[in-house]
Design a protein around this motif. Sequence first.
Motif, PDB file in Angstrom:
ATOM      1  N   THR A 319     -27.794   0.075 -94.840  1.00 38.83           N
ATOM      2  CA  THR A 319     -28.576  -0.559 -95.905  1.00 38.83           C
ATOM      3  C   THR A 319     -28.879   0.378 -97.073  1.00 38.83           C
ATOM      4  OG1 THR A 319     -30.692   0.076 -94.901  1.00 38.83           O
ATOM      5  CG2 THR A 319     -29.717  -2.025 -94.196  1.00 38.83           C
ATOM      6  N   GLY A 320     -28.799   1.693 -96.846  1.00 39.89           N
ATOM      7  CA  GLY A 320     -29.208   2.665 -97.852  1.00 39.89           C
ATOM      8  C   GLY A 320     -30.682   2.994 -97.800  1.00 39.89           C
ATOM      9  N   ALA A 321     -31.445   2.304 -96.960  1.00 40.26           N
ATOM     10  CA  ALA A 321     -32.879   2.556 -96.857  1.00 40.26           C
ATOM     11  C   ALA A 321     -33.141   3.866 -96.121  1.00 40.26           C
ATOM     12  CB  ALA A 321     -33.562   1.403 -96.132  1.00 40.26           C
ATOM     13  N   MET A 322     -34.249   4.498 -96.455  1.00 39.51           N
ATOM     14  CA  MET A 322     -34.631   5.717 -95.772  1.00 39.51           C
ATOM     15  C   MET A 322     -34.995   5.433 -94.326  1.00 39.51           C
ATOM     16  SD  MET A 322     -37.838   8.218 -96.465  1.00 39.51           S
ATOM     17  CE  MET A 322     -38.353   9.253 -95.095  1.00 39.51           C
ATOM     18  N   SER A 323     -34.684   6.386 -93.443  1.00 44.00           N
ATOM     19  CA  SER A 323     -35.022   6.252 -92.022  1.00 44.00           C
ATOM     20  C   SER A 323     -35.697   7.537 -91.559  1.00 44.00           C
ATOM     21  CB  SER A 323     -33.767   5.977 -91.186  1.00 44.00           C
ATOM     22  OG  SER A 323     -34.084   5.964 -89.811  1.00 44.00           O
ATOM     23  N   GLY A 324     -37.010   7.577 -91.683  1.00 40.99           N
ATOM     24  CA  GLY A 324     -37.748   8.783 -91.325  1.00 40.99           C
ATOM     25  C   GLY A 324     -37.859   9.035 -89.838  1.00 40.99           C
ATOM     26  N   GLY A 325     -37.639   7.986 -89.028  1.00 39.52           N
ATOM     27  CA  GLY A 325     -37.797   8.151 -87.590  1.00 39.52           C
ATOM     28  C   GLY A 325     -36.491   8.329 -86.837  1.00 39.52           C
ATOM     29  N   SER A 326     -35.414   8.616 -87.536  1.00 37.00           N
ATOM     30  CA  SER A 326     -34.099   8.693 -86.897  1.00 37.00           C
ATOM     31  C   SER A 326     -33.886  10.021 -86.186  1.00 37.00           C
ATOM     32  CB  SER A 326     -33.010   8.518 -87.966  1.00 37.00           C
ATOM     33  OG  SER A 326     -33.084   9.566 -88.907  1.00 37.00           O
ATOM     34  N   GLY A 327     -32.970  10.013 -85.222  1.00 35.63           N
ATOM     35  CA  GLY A 327     -32.598  11.249 -84.562  1.00 35.63           C
ATOM     36  C   GLY A 327     -31.994  12.253 -85.519  1.00 35.63           C
ATOM     37  N   GLU A 328     -31.255  11.751 -86.514  1.00 31.18           N
ATOM     38  CA  GLU A 328     -30.672  12.643 -87.513  1.00 31.18           C
ATOM     39  C   GLU A 328     -31.740  13.379 -88.314  1.00 31.18           C
ATOM     40  OE1 GLU A 328     -27.874   9.384 -86.480  1.00 31.18           O
ATOM     41  OE2 GLU A 328     -29.937   9.403 -87.241  1.00 31.18           O
ATOM     42  N   GLN A 329     -32.902  12.720 -88.502  1.00 30.04           N
ATOM     43  CA  GLN A 329     -33.992  13.387 -89.216  1.00 30.04           C
ATOM     44  C   GLN A 329     -34.439  14.634 -88.476  1.00 30.04           C
ATOM     45  OE1 GLN A 329     -35.528  12.400 -92.359  1.00 30.04           O
ATOM     46  NE2 GLN A 329     -36.063  14.551 -92.063  1.00 30.04           N
ATOM     47  N   ALA A 330     -34.537  14.522 -87.159  1.00 25.99           N
ATOM     48  CA  ALA A 330     -34.915  15.693 -86.375  1.00 25.99           C
ATOM     49  C   ALA A 330     -33.894  16.814 -86.529  1.00 25.99           C
ATOM     50  CB  ALA A 330     -35.060  15.305 -84.900  1.00 25.99           C
ATOM     51  N   LEU A 331     -32.627  16.450 -86.561  1.00 22.47           N
ATOM     52  CA  LEU A 331     -31.569  17.460 -86.663  1.00 22.47           C
ATOM     53  C   LEU A 331     -31.629  18.212 -87.987  1.00 22.47           C
ATOM     54  CD1 LEU A 331     -28.409  15.719 -85.152  1.00 22.47           C
ATOM     55  CD2 LEU A 331     -29.398  17.903 -84.426  1.00 22.47           C
ATOM     56  N   ILE A 332     -31.727  17.482 -89.103  1.00 21.36           N
ATOM     57  CA  ILE A 332     -31.675  18.191 -90.384  1.00 21.36           C
ATOM     58  C   ILE A 332     -32.955  18.972 -90.649  1.00 21.36           C
ATOM     59  CG2 ILE A 332     -29.916  16.716 -91.417  1.00 21.36           C
ATOM     60  CD1 ILE A 332     -32.077  15.243 -92.929  1.00 21.36           C
ATOM     61  N   THR A 333     -34.084  18.475 -90.156  1.00 19.88           N
ATOM     62  CA  THR A 333     -35.321  19.251 -90.294  1.00 19.88           C
ATOM     63  C   THR A 333     -35.229  20.534 -89.474  1.00 19.88           C
ATOM     64  OG1 THR A 333     -36.624  17.257 -90.695  1.00 19.88           O
ATOM     65  CG2 THR A 333     -37.822  19.216 -89.998  1.00 19.88           C
ATOM     66  N   ALA A 334     -34.710  20.426 -88.255  1.00 20.45           N
ATOM     67  CA  ALA A 334     -34.546  21.615 -87.421  1.00 20.45           C
ATOM     68  C   ALA A 334     -33.577  22.601 -88.061  1.00 20.45           C
ATOM     69  CB  ALA A 334     -34.059  21.206 -86.033  1.00 20.45           C
ATOM     70  N   ALA A 335     -32.504  22.083 -88.642  1.00 18.46           N
ATOM     71  CA  ALA A 335     -31.532  22.966 -89.288  1.00 18.46           C
ATOM     72  C   ALA A 335     -32.156  23.681 -90.483  1.00 18.46           C
ATOM     73  CB  ALA A 335     -30.312  22.153 -89.723  1.00 18.46           C
ATOM     74  N   CYS A 336     -32.965  22.968 -91.258  1.00 16.08           N
ATOM     75  CA  CYS A 336     -33.641  23.602 -92.395  1.00 16.08           C
ATOM     76  C   CYS A 336     -34.615  24.674 -91.914  1.00 16.08           C
ATOM     77  CB  CYS A 336     -34.364  22.550 -93.232  1.00 16.08           C
ATOM     78  SG  CYS A 336     -33.237  21.507 -94.196  1.00 16.08           S
ATOM     79  N   ALA A 337     -35.286  24.418 -90.799  1.00 17.47           N
ATOM     80  CA  ALA A 337     -36.172  25.434 -90.237  1.00 17.47           C
ATOM     81  C   ALA A 337     -35.383  26.686 -89.864  1.00 17.47           C
ATOM     82  CB  ALA A 337     -36.900  24.881 -89.019  1.00 17.47           C
ATOM     83  N   GLN A 338     -34.224  26.489 -89.252  1.00 17.27           N
ATOM     84  CA  GLN A 338     -33.398  27.643 -88.902  1.00 17.27           C
ATOM     85  C   GLN A 338     -32.967  28.430 -90.137  1.00 17.27           C
ATOM     86  OE1 GLN A 338     -30.645  25.644 -85.680  1.00 17.27           O
ATOM     87  NE2 GLN A 338     -30.430  27.868 -85.589  1.00 17.27           N
ATOM     88  N   MET A 339     -32.636  27.709 -91.204  1.00 14.77           N
ATOM     89  CA  MET A 339     -32.236  28.407 -92.422  1.00 14.77           C
ATOM     90  C   MET A 339     -33.405  29.202 -93.006  1.00 14.77           C
ATOM     91  SD  MET A 339     -29.058  27.998 -92.629  1.00 14.77           S
ATOM     92  CE  MET A 339     -28.910  28.918 -94.165  1.00 14.77           C
ATOM     93  N   HIS A 341     -35.682  30.650 -91.240  1.00 16.05           N
ATOM     94  CA  HIS A 341     -35.736  31.859 -90.420  1.00 16.05           C
ATOM     95  C   HIS A 341     -34.575  32.803 -90.746  1.00 16.05           C
ATOM     96  CE1 HIS A 341     -38.991  29.996 -88.439  1.00 16.05           C
ATOM     97  NE2 HIS A 341     -38.315  29.242 -87.611  1.00 16.05           N
ATOM     98  N   PHE A 342     -33.431  32.243 -91.099  1.00 17.29           N
ATOM     99  CA  PHE A 342     -32.271  33.044 -91.497  1.00 17.29           C
ATOM    100  C   PHE A 342     -32.640  33.957 -92.669  1.00 17.29           C
ATOM    101  CE2 PHE A 342     -28.406  33.469 -94.140  1.00 17.29           C
ATOM    102  CZ  PHE A 342     -27.492  33.942 -93.213  1.00 17.29           C
ATOM    103  N   TYR A 343     -33.444  33.434 -93.596  1.00 16.47           N
ATOM    104  CA  TYR A 343     -33.879  34.210 -94.753  1.00 16.47           C
ATOM    105  C   TYR A 343     -35.208  34.930 -94.520  1.00 16.47           C
ATOM    106  CZ  TYR A 343     -30.406  31.354 -97.221  1.00 16.47           C
ATOM    107  OH  TYR A 343     -29.247  30.740 -97.628  1.00 16.47           O
ATOM    108  N   ARG A 344     -35.830  34.722 -93.370  1.00 15.62           N
ATOM    109  CA  ARG A 344     -37.154  35.266 -93.038  1.00 15.62           C
ATOM    110  C   ARG A 344     -38.196  34.824 -94.055  1.00 15.62           C
ATOM    111  NH1 ARG A 344     -40.546  39.480 -92.759  1.00 15.62           N
ATOM    112  NH2 ARG A 344     -39.549  40.748 -94.372  1.00 15.62           N
ATOM    113  N   LEU A 345     -38.166  33.531 -94.391  1.00 17.55           N
ATOM    114  CA  LEU A 345     -39.115  32.937 -95.314  1.00 17.55           C
ATOM    115  C   LEU A 345     -40.106  32.062 -94.561  1.00 17.55           C
ATOM    116  CD1 LEU A 345     -36.586  31.755 -98.058  1.00 17.55           C
ATOM    117  CD2 LEU A 345     -38.095  33.747 -98.198  1.00 17.55           C
ATOM    118  N   THR A 346     -41.270  31.830 -95.158  1.00 14.01           N
ATOM    119  CA  THR A 346     -42.170  30.791 -94.663  1.00 14.01           C
ATOM    120  C   THR A 346     -41.551  29.449 -95.021  1.00 14.01           C
ATOM    121  OG1 THR A 346     -44.201  32.083 -94.784  1.00 14.01           O
ATOM    122  CG2 THR A 346     -44.415  29.699 -95.015  1.00 14.01           C
TER     123      THR A 346
END
Length: 526
Positions: A319-339, A341-346
Amino acid sequence: MTAVEDISRRRGGREARKALRARPIPREEAAVRPGMEGGQYRPLRERDMERIHETALTLLEKVGLGQAIPSCIEVLTAKGAFMNEHGRLCLPKALIEDTLANCARDFVLHGRDPKHDMEPWGNKVYFGTAGAAVHVVDVGTRTYRDSVLVDLYDCARIVDQCEHIHFYQRPITARDMLTGHDLDINTMYACMAGTTKHVGTSMVAPEHVAECLEILHYVAGGEEKWRARPFISQSNCFVVPPMKFAEDACRCLEVAVRGGMPVLLLSAGQAGATAPAALAGTVAQAVAECLAGLAYVNAIKPGAIAIWGPWPFVSDLRTGAMSGGSGEQALITAACAQMGHFYRLTVGSAAGMCDSKLPDVQAGYEKGVTASLSAMTGINLLYESAGMHASLLGFCLESLLIDNDMLGSINRNVRGIEVNDETLSLDVIANVCIEGPGHYLGHDQTLSLMQKEYIYPQLGNRMSPKEWNEAGRPDIVERATARKMEILTTYYPDYMPESIDDLIRARHDIKLPREVMRPGDPRWFK
């Protein structure tokens, strides 16, 4: 031991446990506390992070960002950025490397009360609210209504009573504020009137930022004291994905940075819409945009406090609508958190919102999956982790309280299991099996660890079916509603001293009536 003696011992253990449960425990000894260390979940491998980093650097140098305002161009070109033939501001690799070498790290995010200070570095995890919902959920009628200013104050009072919600970023847009000026000034006021936890908010015009800073100087006791302990941060969507600066937000950013206000550099692309459908591409774009923001901030003021905030969201591609509760949301948020830490940033990002419109089973599993996996990466600041529904369009006060229970459980998982000679319990097991009653119910170790090793829900129901039936079969939403009303009708924190409040109201157009900030609030007592 006789059966009668065994029953007596069990009863004694039960009474001892009840007494211990009621006894307050120092925060440092509690089973969970703000800033537990995560890092157990890592969806990206080391080489994956290196490739995302390389892609982000290429995007910044070869593609660049559009719509840079003149002052942005001025400060960044002075540091080595350049305009390409397409009129886009490009940031070379050396500029990003210099920024990462010299930017602020390991900074405290202050609460107005020092007991709420946060140390968001390493793998320490803190949970908070956020969002710009335009509706509030009425669970009684199962309907949505427009969000208004007093809701922000009520939300703040509830968050102030929630042990596992560590900071308060404004979660709703007050739709009864008719101008951007009224919205900005009154949003900040309503938030800090209800809690002394760290507050995040946003502004739409630079002159509003200057006025907010003036108010903050009153509250802090002067500009010098404000700059020493800034307890409000600015959530700044400085970029419009894909890869364009947001002109008004950039002007606000510059005033905030120069005024000593911490900024959340927020990039909120949506996979499949304003970011690539490929999840790795979404993360790479968000990383590039937020690195550009970090370079911008440090070009304005080297070492300024900035929270690195890649917040990509997910589309339902049907549909193109946002899906905040999706499993993919957890993945990309976790990946951003890792990045981060990769830079040692808050690093701060968003998870814990849901697509469900009400606090129901769907909301539970969507919030639980996205918030828990994101927290387990060791993300420093998890925004939108409580109260948010309908893919950021609705906010529910009852869900704040339900999600507080959930976040406590998640935080316990973040803490993990300590394994040492004491916790392995060899002597305890031997004592119980050889000399003791054959159970651990009344054992000294059990009693000593009741609050140090375990947490307990405030609203979650652990009754037996018989007890639950005898209690009238309550559900968690009913219990949350009752607790919400208890807070809203009895808890009126005195966080705005009258002399300071008089000064603020004399000089600024504060729309929140004083009568709703005092016992006897006419909304509840007529």
